[in-house]
Enzyme design. Structure first.
Site, PDB file in Angstrom:
ATOM      1  N   GLU A 133       0.600  -1.634  -0.249  1.00  0.00           N
ATOM      2  CA  GLU A 133      -0.016  -0.179   0.222  1.00  0.00           C
ATOM      3  C   GLU A 133       0.444   1.460  -0.381  1.00  0.00           C
ATOM      4  O   GLU A 133       0.503   1.892  -0.626  1.00  0.00           O
ATOM      5  CB  GLU A 133      -1.414  -0.262   1.473  1.00  0.00           C
ATOM      6  CG  GLU A 133      -1.765  -1.148   0.929  1.00  0.00           C
ATOM      7  CD  GLU A 133      -1.186  -2.523   1.822  1.00  0.00           C
ATOM      8  OE1 GLU A 133      -1.818  -2.761   3.023  1.00  0.00           O
ATOM      9  OE2 GLU A 133      -0.057  -2.544   1.766  1.00  0.00           O
ATOM     10  N   PRO A 160      13.655 -41.011   1.190  1.00  0.00           N
ATOM     11  CA  PRO A 160      12.004 -41.928   1.459  1.00  0.00           C
ATOM     12  C   PRO A 160      11.553 -42.144   2.362  1.00  0.00           C
ATOM     13  O   PRO A 160      10.253 -42.138   3.409  1.00  0.00           O
ATOM     14  CB  PRO A 160      12.815 -43.247   1.085  1.00  0.00           C
ATOM     15  CG  PRO A 160      14.325 -43.953   0.866  1.00  0.00           C
ATOM     16  CD  PRO A 160      14.517 -42.206   0.693  1.00  0.00           C
TER      17      PRO A 160
END
Length: 350
Positions: A62, A286
């Protein structure tokens, strides 16, 4: 005044909010732990100012939009579009609501409220109390998704978790022999380095460090270097490994060997949340990937499937039952598949 959502208003404001969203996405990976926010000022259907939150600690969107306005005298007749609720508290920067009110901007269109308890609802209320017309909910879902890391961090009290691995055509992530081995093509490897710049941290386990000795930096793509996270049973690894020799930020998280790893994932993520880590890319082996899957604490799974065949080695993790394929595309000679948790919809029975 807070204007209630309506389809006609949404359609009118849609093009301008889309532009604000485009601006916000230019800051991908640069604003954590803050959100990505875009803003623009429109006067009689012409853009007179644009801004985005460029980096953490810098001016908010802004502020940048208002500063960029070529003719400040037009502000009292303009509409400010912003992808996230303006803040109303002092942090690294002053409250945006103060500047909006001081600039006499009469209308603010906001995509979604801020999930941060320091902001949520307060910014909108401050504007309404000052006589600013506030329109809420334009492009809400799209803007919330763009900031899904930020929303997850504040709503779930944990980082946004992205699991990533490459696997061979016969379902293995690495051969049986120790040492580094790259399954994916160079194009995919460059993409992974881009992903590292987009997440706050990259996480591996001690086993990956021992076998691959990864650096975990984004050397093949320009951007912010991620925090490295090392999950280990005990901190016995020394400085001979790349992850310990680099000067970048390293977080070491110790787990208990006598407890199932999946039951310890919540505490790992809690530790990262305490350190303001907004998101994490899990590039572990894994076993650790499976622990995240079994814990249910994951938000995306990205699999790079390669045409190579290993005929044995470390088996790739199995996809969870609730994995929903949301994207599939070719990356060089590889195929990228992206999964997210399937949204369960319950249908009431009369």
């Amino acid at each position: 005044m807070l204007v209630p959502f309506s389809k006609s208003l949404h359609a009118f404001h849609l093009p301008w909010m889309r532009r604000a969203l485009e601006l916000s996405l230019l800051s991908t990976g640069q604003t954590a732990p803050n959100p990505m926010v875009g803003a623009l000022l429109v006067h009689h259907e012409k853009i007179i100012g644009e801004g985005r939150h460029i980096h953490f600690g810098g001016p908010h969107a802004e502020v940048e939009a208002i500063r960029s306005c070529f003719n400040p005298s037009l502000l009292p007749e303009s509409t400010l579009y912003v992808t996230l609720e303006p803040c109303d508290h002092h942090g690294k920067t002053p409250p945006c609501t103060h500047l909006i009110i001081e600039s006499r901007i009469p209308r603010v269109v906001v995509a979604c409220t801020d999930p941060n308890k320091l902001v949520s609802g307060r910014g909108l209320q401050r504007l309404v109390d000052a006589g600013v017309e506030v329109v809420l909910g334009v492009l809400e879902a799209e803007c919330a998704y763009a900031n899904r890391r930020f929303f997850t961090f504040h709503r779930e009290k944990r980082p946004y978790v992205v699991l990533k691995w490459a696997e061979s055509t016969d379902g293995f992530v690495a051969p049986s022999s120790p040492g580094p081995y790259w399954l994916s093509c160079n194009t995919s490897r460059q993409l992974v380095h881009r992903w590292r710049t987009e997440e706050a941290a990259v996480l591996v386990g001690a086993g990956t460090v021992l076998s691959d000795n990864p650096h975990l930096g984004a050397r093949w793509y320009a951007g912010r270097q991620p925090i490295r996270v090392l999950v280990e049973h005990q901190p016995w690894l020394d400085g001979q490994f790349e992850i310990l020799r680099d000067e970048g930020t390293l977080i070491r998280v110790e787990t208990q060997s006598q407890e199932p790893l999946s039951s310890q994932i919540p505490s790992v993520l809690f530790r990262l949340h305490q350190q303001s880590v907004l998101s994490v890319l899990v590039e572990a082996g894994p076993n650790l990937q499976k622990a995240f899957i079994d814990s249910g604490l994951w938000d995306e799974i990205r699999i790079l499937s390669t045409p190579k065949r290993l005929n044995g080695g470390l088996t790739a993790p199995s996809l969870p039952h609730n994995a929903d394929l949301v994207e599939s595309r070719c990356i060089g000679s590889d195929t990228l598949s992206i999964y997210q948790p399937k949204i369960e919809v319950s249908i009431p029975v009369n």
